[in-house]
Design a protein around this motif. Structure first.
Motif, PDB file in Angstrom:
ATOM      1  N   ASN A   6       0.821  -1.208   0.000  1.00 29.13           N
ATOM      2  CA  ASN A   6       0.000   0.000   0.000  1.00 29.13           C
ATOM      3  C   ASN A   6       0.858   1.262   0.000  1.00 29.13           C
ATOM      4  OD1 ASN A   6      -2.412  -1.396  -0.027  1.00 29.13           O
ATOM      5  ND2 ASN A   6      -2.558  -1.474   2.212  1.00 29.13           N
ATOM      6  N   THR A   7       2.046   1.190   0.657  1.00 31.72           N
ATOM      7  CA  THR A   7       2.934   2.333   0.673  1.00 31.72           C
ATOM      8  C   THR A   7       3.511   2.583  -0.721  1.00 31.72           C
ATOM      9  OG1 THR A   7       3.530   1.840   2.962  1.00 31.72           O
ATOM     10  CG2 THR A   7       5.004   3.306   1.734  1.00 31.72           C
ATOM     11  N   PHE A   8       3.861   1.494  -1.410  1.00 25.41           N
ATOM     12  CA  PHE A   8       4.416   1.626  -2.758  1.00 25.41           C
ATOM     13  C   PHE A   8       3.375   2.158  -3.739  1.00 25.41           C
ATOM     14  CE2 PHE A   8       5.288  -0.229  -6.956  1.00 25.41           C
ATOM     15  CZ  PHE A   8       6.551   0.316  -7.186  1.00 25.41           C
ATOM     16  N   ASN A   9       2.121   1.744  -3.576  1.00 23.60           N
ATOM     17  CA  ASN A   9       1.055   2.184  -4.465  1.00 23.60           C
ATOM     18  C   ASN A   9      -0.127   2.652  -3.621  1.00 23.60           C
ATOM     19  OD1 ASN A   9      -0.754   2.672  -6.483  1.00 23.60           O
ATOM     20  ND2 ASN A   9      -0.861   0.575  -7.240  1.00 23.60           N
ATOM     21  N   PRO A  10      -0.148   3.916  -3.212  1.00 23.55           N
ATOM     22  CA  PRO A  10      -1.198   4.420  -2.322  1.00 23.55           C
ATOM     23  C   PRO A  10      -2.590   4.380  -2.939  1.00 23.55           C
ATOM     24  CG  PRO A  10       0.113   6.223  -3.226  1.00 23.55           C
ATOM     25  CD  PRO A  10       0.814   4.971  -3.605  1.00 23.55           C
ATOM     26  N   ASN A  11      -2.673   4.285  -4.273  1.00 25.66           N
ATOM     27  CA  ASN A  11      -3.976   4.260  -4.925  1.00 25.66           C
ATOM     28  C   ASN A  11      -4.513   2.848  -5.123  1.00 25.66           C
ATOM     29  OD1 ASN A  11      -4.062   7.109  -5.283  1.00 25.66           O
ATOM     30  ND2 ASN A  11      -2.682   6.902  -7.033  1.00 25.66           N
ATOM     31  N   LYS A  12      -3.757   1.858  -4.669  1.00 27.29           N
ATOM     32  CA  LYS A  12      -4.150   0.467  -4.888  1.00 27.29           C
ATOM     33  C   LYS A  12      -5.506   0.166  -4.245  1.00 27.29           C
ATOM     34  CE  LYS A  12      -2.491  -4.284  -4.341  1.00 27.29           C
ATOM     35  NZ  LYS A  12      -3.607  -4.789  -3.531  1.00 27.29           N
ATOM     36  N   LYS A 158     -13.313   7.129 -14.297  1.00 30.21           N
ATOM     37  CA  LYS A 158     -14.639   7.344 -13.716  1.00 30.21           C
ATOM     38  C   LYS A 158     -15.686   7.679 -14.764  1.00 30.21           C
ATOM     39  CE  LYS A 158     -13.139   8.811  -9.100  1.00 30.21           C
ATOM     40  NZ  LYS A 158     -13.182   9.885  -8.080  1.00 30.21           N
ATOM     41  N   ILE A 159     -15.244   8.085 -15.936  1.00 27.27           N
ATOM     42  CA  ILE A 159     -16.176   8.436 -17.003  1.00 27.27           C
ATOM     43  C   ILE A 159     -16.900   7.193 -17.541  1.00 27.27           C
ATOM     44  CG2 ILE A 159     -14.538   8.192 -18.914  1.00 27.27           C
ATOM     45  CD1 ILE A 159     -15.699  10.705 -20.126  1.00 27.27           C
ATOM     46  N   PHE A 160     -16.322   6.020 -17.297  1.00 31.24           N
ATOM     47  CA  PHE A 160     -16.927   4.760 -17.729  1.00 31.24           C
ATOM     48  C   PHE A 160     -17.913   4.292 -16.657  1.00 31.24           C
ATOM     49  CE2 PHE A 160     -16.930   0.101 -18.349  1.00 31.24           C
ATOM     50  CZ  PHE A 160     -17.153   0.033 -19.721  1.00 31.24           C
ATOM     51  N   PRO A 161     -19.212   4.130 -16.973  1.00 33.52           N
ATOM     52  CA  PRO A 161     -20.212   3.764 -15.965  1.00 33.52           C
ATOM     53  C   PRO A 161     -19.852   2.469 -15.250  1.00 33.52           C
ATOM     54  CG  PRO A 161     -21.265   4.410 -18.023  1.00 33.52           C
ATOM     55  CD  PRO A 161     -19.806   4.292 -18.317  1.00 33.52           C
ATOM     56  N   ARG A 162     -20.019   2.472 -13.937  1.00 35.41           N
ATOM     57  CA  ARG A 162     -19.691   1.272 -13.151  1.00 35.41           C
ATOM     58  C   ARG A 162     -20.593   0.089 -13.506  1.00 35.41           C
ATOM     59  NH1 ARG A 162     -15.128   0.833 -12.463  1.00 35.41           N
ATOM     60  NH2 ARG A 162     -15.244   2.219 -14.263  1.00 35.41           N
ATOM     61  N   LEU A 353       0.288   2.998 -15.494  1.00 30.14           N
ATOM     62  CA  LEU A 353       1.539   3.235 -14.780  1.00 30.14           C
ATOM     63  C   LEU A 353       1.954   4.703 -14.800  1.00 30.14           C
ATOM     64  CD1 LEU A 353       3.676   0.152 -15.915  1.00 30.14           C
ATOM     65  CD2 LEU A 353       2.696   0.556 -13.652  1.00 30.14           C
ATOM     66  N   SER A 354       1.470   5.441 -15.770  1.00 30.70           N
ATOM     67  CA  SER A 354       1.917   6.818 -15.939  1.00 30.70           C
ATOM     68  C   SER A 354       1.019   7.857 -15.277  1.00 30.70           C
ATOM     69  CB  SER A 354       2.031   7.154 -17.436  1.00 30.70           C
ATOM     70  OG  SER A 354       0.767   7.015 -18.074  1.00 30.70           O
ATOM     71  N   MET A 355      -0.174   7.442 -14.809  1.00 27.23           N
ATOM     72  CA  MET A 355      -1.078   8.426 -14.209  1.00 27.23           C
ATOM     73  C   MET A 355      -2.064   7.759 -13.263  1.00 27.23           C
ATOM     74  SD  MET A 355      -3.810   9.237 -17.271  1.00 27.23           S
ATOM     75  CE  MET A 355      -2.497   9.734 -18.387  1.00 27.23           C
ATOM     76  N   ASP A 356      -2.679   8.587 -12.431  1.00 24.07           N
ATOM     77  CA  ASP A 356      -3.760   8.133 -11.562  1.00 24.07           C
ATOM     78  C   ASP A 356      -5.068   8.301 -12.332  1.00 24.07           C
ATOM     79  OD1 ASP A 356      -5.513   7.456  -9.580  1.00 24.07           O
ATOM     80  OD2 ASP A 356      -5.230   9.285  -8.404  1.00 24.07           O
ATOM     81  N   THR A 357      -5.550   7.233 -12.909  1.00 21.27           N
ATOM     82  CA  THR A 357      -6.715   7.308 -13.782  1.00 21.27           C
ATOM     83  C   THR A 357      -7.989   7.723 -13.048  1.00 21.27           C
ATOM     84  OG1 THR A 357      -7.080   4.919 -13.457  1.00 21.27           O
ATOM     85  CG2 THR A 357      -5.795   5.595 -15.388  1.00 21.27           C
ATOM     86  N   LEU A 358      -8.013   7.560 -11.722  1.00 26.59           N
ATOM     87  CA  LEU A 358      -9.224   7.903 -10.969  1.00 26.59           C
ATOM     88  C   LEU A 358      -9.370   9.400 -10.720  1.00 26.59           C
ATOM     89  CD1 LEU A 358      -9.335   5.063  -8.267  1.00 26.59           C
ATOM     90  CD2 LEU A 358     -10.446   5.156 -10.499  1.00 26.59           C
ATOM     91  N   SER A 359      -8.287  10.148 -10.885  1.00 25.19           N
ATOM     92  CA  SER A 359      -8.337  11.576 -10.549  1.00 25.19           C
ATOM     93  C   SER A 359      -8.420  12.484 -11.773  1.00 25.19           C
ATOM     94  CB  SER A 359      -7.081  11.948  -9.740  1.00 25.19           C
ATOM     95  OG  SER A 359      -5.904  11.736 -10.506  1.00 25.19           O
ATOM     96  N   VAL A 360      -8.339  11.936 -12.968  1.00 23.33           N
ATOM     97  CA  VAL A 360      -8.363  12.785 -14.163  1.00 23.33           C
ATOM     98  C   VAL A 360      -9.792  13.248 -14.440  1.00 23.33           C
ATOM     99  CG1 VAL A 360      -6.373  11.616 -15.150  1.00 23.33           C
ATOM    100  CG2 VAL A 360      -8.669  10.840 -15.737  1.00 23.33           C
TER     101      VAL A 360
END
Length: 393
Positions: A6-12, A158-162, A353-360
């Protein structure tokens, strides 16, 4: 204290929660969504053929030769198809997802208009029907493959409906169908379906006990067991057997000759079988057991078959439009379905790997999806131009 992971990948943890406890969408929305996406491809090819009809036969032949030798023509065709097919598909899967019913009605009216406007005095010969069937099979396989490629990246935003993402245990999301669709698209035109395999399956195809009975039997008895002891291998193997038999019945002639039937033969039966599978799916989902991808139960198999046959059924409507031409993008991807899928997975990994897809933002997410689809399309066009074909067998 957080674990090292979790420390290595806080968004996991956030990403895990983002794809957890999902229940899917309704059968009606899936039906309308797949119909809309299929008609987008249909309309692009109809519009393309209407422009080509203004050329003389001689000019058309010259343009065909230029297209084959000119890299610029390949790239231009790919770009135009991305704008006319891929971009609308991405919109329907993201920001226009809440208007699925409206989109389906609008597309149906457009398709009906084009068919009625250009149907007068048109008939399909036997020879044209054979070529049309082969073209429709290729278009269907490319459409399902490319839809899967778009969804594997779109699901991270997040733009993709759950409700379109994979479900936990029971339920039907659009991505749940992708797993089974990969098997269906390959089994329908496999060597076994064509009756030219050097195994005992060829004898089974021509026997009085068809593979479809064996396939459904394996699915039924396998899905009766708790999925936590079930690896899904038997269930998906059963799905493969069913599709082999369906492919042989719908598309090919006598076992061993691998000759395609006419499109009239396939079109009528595909529509009938598609509707039967939809009715069976509704019955099983409501009164027997809900659809489950993880269990690969009978309801899941029937809905996968229904949706795949629905895409092919919509594409067979092209027989009612004179001068129908397949979109250039279909030809490009048809040569490298496996290579395109592998590239899509590599690009998806690079984006994650290059971005946090949840925050864009939605706009950035949409731009990334379009750029990703454009790269896939250009790669397919370049590979087609140089005659590159990636296969492992």
């Amino acid at each position: 204290m957080d674990s090292p992971a979790n420390t290595f990948n806080p968004n996991k943890r956030l990403k895990e929660e983002f794809v957890s406890n999902l229940t899917g969408t309704s059968m009606t929305e899936l039906f309308l969504l797949i119909t809309t996406l299929s008609m987008l491809l249909f309309l692009r090819s109809v519009y393309s053929s209407s422009k080509k009809e203004t050329l003389s036969k001689k000019d058309d032949d010259v343009n065909a030769v230029v297209c084959k030798k000119n890299m610029g023509s390949h790239l231009a065709s790919a770009t135009l198809d991305v704008l006319c097919i891929v971009f609308p598909v991405i919109l329907c899967l993201t920001i226009l997802a809440d208007w699925t019913y409206t989109n389906a009605v609008g597309m149906t009216l457009l398709v009906t208009f084009f068919i009625l406007a250009r149907r007068s005095g048109f008939s399909v010969s036997q020879e044209e029907g054979v070529r049309s069937l082969r073209t429709n099979i290729s278009a269907y396989r490319v459409a399902m493959n490319f839809l899967t490629c778009i969804c594997i990246l779109a699901v991270d935003f997040k733009i993709f409906p759950r409700r379109y993402a994979k479900t936990e245990t029971y339920g039907t999301g659009l991505m749940d169908i992708g797993v089974g669709s990969f098997i269906v698209a390959n089994a329908l035109v496999s060597r076994q379906a064509r009756g030219i395999a050097k195994t005992n399956l060829r004898n089974a195809i021509s026997s009085t006990c068809p593979l479809i009975v064996l396939g459904f039997a394996r699915i039924f008895f396998t899905s009766s067991v708790d999925y936590q002891w079930n690896t899904n291998g038997s269930g998906y193997w059963g799905l493969y057997l069913v599709c082999v038999q369906l492919g042989n019945y719908l598309f090919f002639g006598k076992p061993g000759d691998a000759v395609l039937r006419t499109n009239d033969w396939a079109r009528i039966r595909v529509w009938i079988i598609c509707l039967l599978f939809w009715l069976l799916t509704i019955l099983l989902d409501r009164h027997v057991e809900r659809v489950s991808r993880r269990m690969c139960n009978l309801a899941y198999v029937t809905v996968v078959l229904a949706m795949n046959l629905q895409v092919f059924a919509v594409l067979t409507l092209a027989d009612y439009v004179p001068g129908y031409k397949v979109a250039a993008l279909i030809e490009y991807f048809d040569r490298n379905l496996l290579g395109s899928f592998l590239l899509a997975n590599v690009l998806t990994g690079m984006v994650n790997l290059s971005m946090d897809t949840l925050s864009v933002s939605p706009f950035v997410a949409l731009a990334i999806l379009v750029g990703y689809a454009y790269i896939l399309s250009i790669a397919a066009a370049v590979a087609h131009f140089y005659g590159i074909r990636l296969k492992f067998w």
